[in-house]
Design a protein around this motif. Structure first.
Motif, PDB file in Angstrom:
ATOM      1  N   ASP A 153       0.818  -1.216   0.000  1.00 22.96           N
ATOM      2  CA  ASP A 153       0.000   0.000   0.000  1.00 22.96           C
ATOM      3  C   ASP A 153       0.849   1.261   0.000  1.00 22.96           C
ATOM      4  N   ARG A 154       1.998   1.197   0.657  1.00 18.81           N
ATOM      5  CA  ARG A 154       2.859   2.376   0.790  1.00 18.81           C
ATOM      6  C   ARG A 154       3.938   2.449  -0.291  1.00 18.81           C
ATOM      7  N   GLY A 155       4.009   1.430  -1.115  1.00 19.84           N
ATOM      8  CA  GLY A 155       5.012   1.429  -2.174  1.00 19.84           C
ATOM      9  C   GLY A 155       6.405   1.050  -1.721  1.00 19.84           C
ATOM     10  N   TYR A 156       6.509   0.358  -0.589  1.00 20.07           N
ATOM     11  CA  TYR A 156       7.808  -0.111  -0.116  1.00 20.07           C
ATOM     12  C   TYR A 156       8.100  -1.474  -0.742  1.00 20.07           C
ATOM     13  N   ARG A 157       9.268  -1.622  -1.328  1.00 16.96           N
ATOM     14  CA  ARG A 157       9.631  -2.872  -1.990  1.00 16.96           C
ATOM     15  C   ARG A 157      10.518  -3.755  -1.118  1.00 16.96           C
ATOM     16  N   THR A 158      11.414  -3.139  -0.378  1.00 17.24           N
ATOM     17  CA  THR A 158      12.400  -3.906   0.381  1.00 17.24           C
ATOM     18  C   THR A 158      12.283  -3.617   1.875  1.00 17.24           C
ATOM     19  N   ALA A 159      12.671  -4.604   2.679  1.00 17.93           N
ATOM     20  CA  ALA A 159      12.507  -4.448   4.125  1.00 17.93           C
ATOM     21  C   ALA A 159      13.687  -5.049   4.879  1.00 17.93           C
ATOM     22  N   VAL A 160      13.902  -4.508   6.074  1.00 21.70           N
ATOM     23  CA  VAL A 160      14.774  -5.133   7.062  1.00 21.70           C
ATOM     24  C   VAL A 160      13.861  -5.637   8.171  1.00 21.70           C
ATOM     25  N   ILE A 161      13.854  -6.935   8.396  1.00 24.78           N
ATOM     26  CA  ILE A 161      13.053  -7.503   9.480  1.00 24.78           C
ATOM     27  C   ILE A 161      13.867  -7.418  10.764  1.00 24.78           C
ATOM     28  N   ILE A 162      13.264  -6.821  11.788  1.00 23.72           N
ATOM     29  CA  ILE A 162      13.970  -6.562  13.037  1.00 23.72           C
ATOM     30  C   ILE A 162      13.269  -7.320  14.159  1.00 23.72           C
ATOM     31  N   THR A 163      13.996  -8.233  14.772  1.00 28.86           N
ATOM     32  CA  THR A 163      13.442  -9.011  15.874  1.00 28.86           C
ATOM     33  C   THR A 163      14.598  -9.550  16.713  1.00 28.86           C
ATOM     34  N   SER A 164      14.298 -10.331  17.723  1.00 31.64           N
ATOM     35  CA  SER A 164      15.354 -10.899  18.566  1.00 31.64           C
ATOM     36  C   SER A 164      16.196 -11.882  17.763  1.00 31.64           C
ATOM     37  N   ASP A 165      17.464 -12.013  18.120  1.00 33.80           N
ATOM     38  CA  ASP A 165      18.377 -12.841  17.339  1.00 33.80           C
ATOM     39  C   ASP A 165      17.865 -14.267  17.151  1.00 33.80           C
ATOM     40  N   TYR A 166      17.347 -14.903  18.230  1.00 31.59           N
ATOM     41  CA  TYR A 166      16.882 -16.283  18.121  1.00 31.59           C
ATOM     42  C   TYR A 166      15.619 -16.426  17.282  1.00 31.59           C
ATOM     43  N   HIS A 167      14.877 -15.340  17.109  1.00 29.88           N
ATOM     44  CA  HIS A 167      13.629 -15.347  16.342  1.00 29.88           C
ATOM     45  C   HIS A 167      13.853 -15.037  14.868  1.00 29.88           C
ATOM     46  N   LEU A 168      14.952 -14.373  14.555  1.00 26.95           N
ATOM     47  CA  LEU A 168      15.180 -13.888  13.195  1.00 26.95           C
ATOM     48  C   LEU A 168      15.261 -14.992  12.145  1.00 26.95           C
ATOM     49  N   PRO A 169      15.939 -16.123  12.390  1.00 24.20           N
ATOM     50  CA  PRO A 169      15.988 -17.152  11.335  1.00 24.20           C
ATOM     51  C   PRO A 169      14.605 -17.607  10.868  1.00 24.20           C
ATOM     52  N   ARG A 170      13.678 -17.823  11.807  1.00 29.36           N
ATOM     53  CA  ARG A 170      12.331 -18.244  11.417  1.00 29.36           C
ATOM     54  C   ARG A 170      11.605 -17.118  10.694  1.00 29.36           C
ATOM     55  N   ALA A 171      11.746 -15.897  11.200  1.00 26.56           N
ATOM     56  CA  ALA A 171      11.078 -14.770  10.565  1.00 26.56           C
ATOM     57  C   ALA A 171      11.536 -14.587   9.125  1.00 26.56           C
ATOM     58  N   GLY A 186      17.773  -9.031   7.373  1.00 31.71           N
ATOM     59  CA  GLY A 186      17.386  -9.060   8.775  1.00 31.71           C
ATOM     60  C   GLY A 186      18.370  -8.375   9.686  1.00 31.71           C
ATOM     61  N   CYS A 187      17.856  -8.001  10.855  1.00 29.22           N
ATOM     62  CA  CYS A 187      18.678  -7.438  11.924  1.00 29.22           C
ATOM     63  C   CYS A 187      18.254  -8.112  13.218  1.00 29.22           C
ATOM     64  N   GLY A 188      19.148  -8.898  13.805  1.00 31.62           N
ATOM     65  CA  GLY A 188      18.837  -9.621  15.033  1.00 31.62           C
ATOM     66  C   GLY A 188      19.272  -8.842  16.259  1.00 31.62           C
ATOM     67  N   ALA A 189      18.304  -8.358  17.037  1.00 30.17           N
ATOM     68  CA  ALA A 189      18.629  -7.647  18.275  1.00 30.17           C
ATOM     69  C   ALA A 189      19.195  -8.639  19.282  1.00 30.17           C
ATOM     70  N   ALA A 190      20.291  -8.295  19.899  1.00 31.91           N
ATOM     71  CA  ALA A 190      20.968  -9.202  20.821  1.00 31.91           C
ATOM     72  C   ALA A 190      20.085  -9.529  22.013  1.00 31.91           C
ATOM     73  N   SER A 191      19.912 -10.807  22.268  1.00 26.92           N
ATOM     74  CA  SER A 191      19.133 -11.246  23.423  1.00 26.92           C
ATOM     75  C   SER A 191      20.055 -11.430  24.629  1.00 26.92           C
ATOM     76  N   THR A 192      19.447 -11.488  25.813  1.00 23.36           N
ATOM     77  CA  THR A 192      20.210 -11.644  27.045  1.00 23.36           C
ATOM     78  C   THR A 192      20.121 -13.090  27.527  1.00 23.36           C
ATOM     79  N   LYS A 193      20.908 -13.419  28.545  1.00 22.99           N
ATOM     80  CA  LYS A 193      20.833 -14.754  29.137  1.00 22.99           C
ATOM     81  C   LYS A 193      19.449 -15.026  29.711  1.00 22.99           C
ATOM     82  N   GLY A 194      18.799 -13.967  30.177  1.00 23.35           N
ATOM     83  CA  GLY A 194      17.468 -14.113  30.737  1.00 23.35           C
ATOM     84  C   GLY A 194      16.421 -14.521  29.714  1.00 23.35           C
ATOM     85  N   GLU A 195      16.742 -14.377  28.436  1.00 20.48           N
ATOM     86  CA  GLU A 195      15.811 -14.745  27.372  1.00 20.48           C
ATOM     87  C   GLU A 195      16.062 -16.151  26.840  1.00 20.48           C
TER      88      GLU A 195
END
Length: 199
Positions: free
Chosen positions: A133-151, A164-173
């Motif tokens: 709808d907005r005319g965007y062709r390309t994207a960077v998917i941004i999510t947690s590092d462990y989630h990015l491969p599936r996304a 993609g851009c994987g945000a660094a997760s912590t040990k708590g995650e």
């Protein structure tokens, strides 16, 4: 009684083997997610996570800060925040994310909300509609590092042109990373994605 002890021993060994597999797979997902490098694109798509009212959870803050950095560095010129309102949430994840971004200097008109999705597949499906709808062709998917491969695997199956851009997760995650292993396997079994190591 000897056979009973043998059965218990075999079950214990199998359980330990399964646990080791899950831990190795989770570590591999995190490593794979962090290895991706974003390319300059039209828009960043931030995938949602839990928010306590307008207070995003730590994983969501990490994703949003990654989006802010990409925007300021010129990798993206707009941001789609994707996430509906869960049963234990008082506002949609998208609304909470947009508020955080605007409060941290991102122009309001550069942030588009997607409030319908409840899972990764819906995140990307509805976000891709906004892109068209907005005319965007390309994207960077941004999510947690462990989630990015599936996304990214789901995005490829949908025909999205995305890095993609994987945000660094912590040990708590790490528990979330282990849960992601099950989600990854479930998506493969349902045919919604190819395995990330083949995608």
């Amino acid at each position: 009684m000897a056979w009973l002890w043998m059965c218990l021993l075999a079950c214990g060994v199998a359980a330990l083997g399964s646990l080791a597999f899950l831990l190795r797979f989770a570590v591999r997902l995190k490593h794979e997610g962090r290895s991706h490098r974003p390319q300059k694109s039209d828009v960043g798509v931030v995938l949602g996570a839990y928010t306590d009212g307008y207070e995003p959870s730590h994983p969501l803050v990490a994703r949003l800060r990654a989006a802010i950095a990409l925007y300021r560095q010129g990798y993206i010129r707009a941001i789609i925040v994707s996430g509906g309102q869960g049963e234990n949430e008082t506002v949609s994840e998208a609304r909470s994310m947009k508020r955080f971004l605007v409060m941290n200097g991102i122009p309001s008109d550069a942030v588009h909300e997607e409030r319908m999705s409840t899972n990764t597949w819906e995140n990307l499906y509805h976000s891709s509609a906004i892109m068209r709808d907005r005319g965007y062709r390309t994207a960077v998917i941004i999510t947690s590092d462990y989630h990015l491969p599936r996304a990214l695997a789901v995005a490829r199956m949908m025909g999205m042109e995305a890095t993609g851009c994987g945000a660094a997760s912590t040990k708590g995650e790490f528990r979330a990373a282990v849960r992601e292993v099950f989600a990854h396997i479930e998506y493969m079994l349902r045919g919604r994605q190819a395995p990330f190591w083949k995608a």
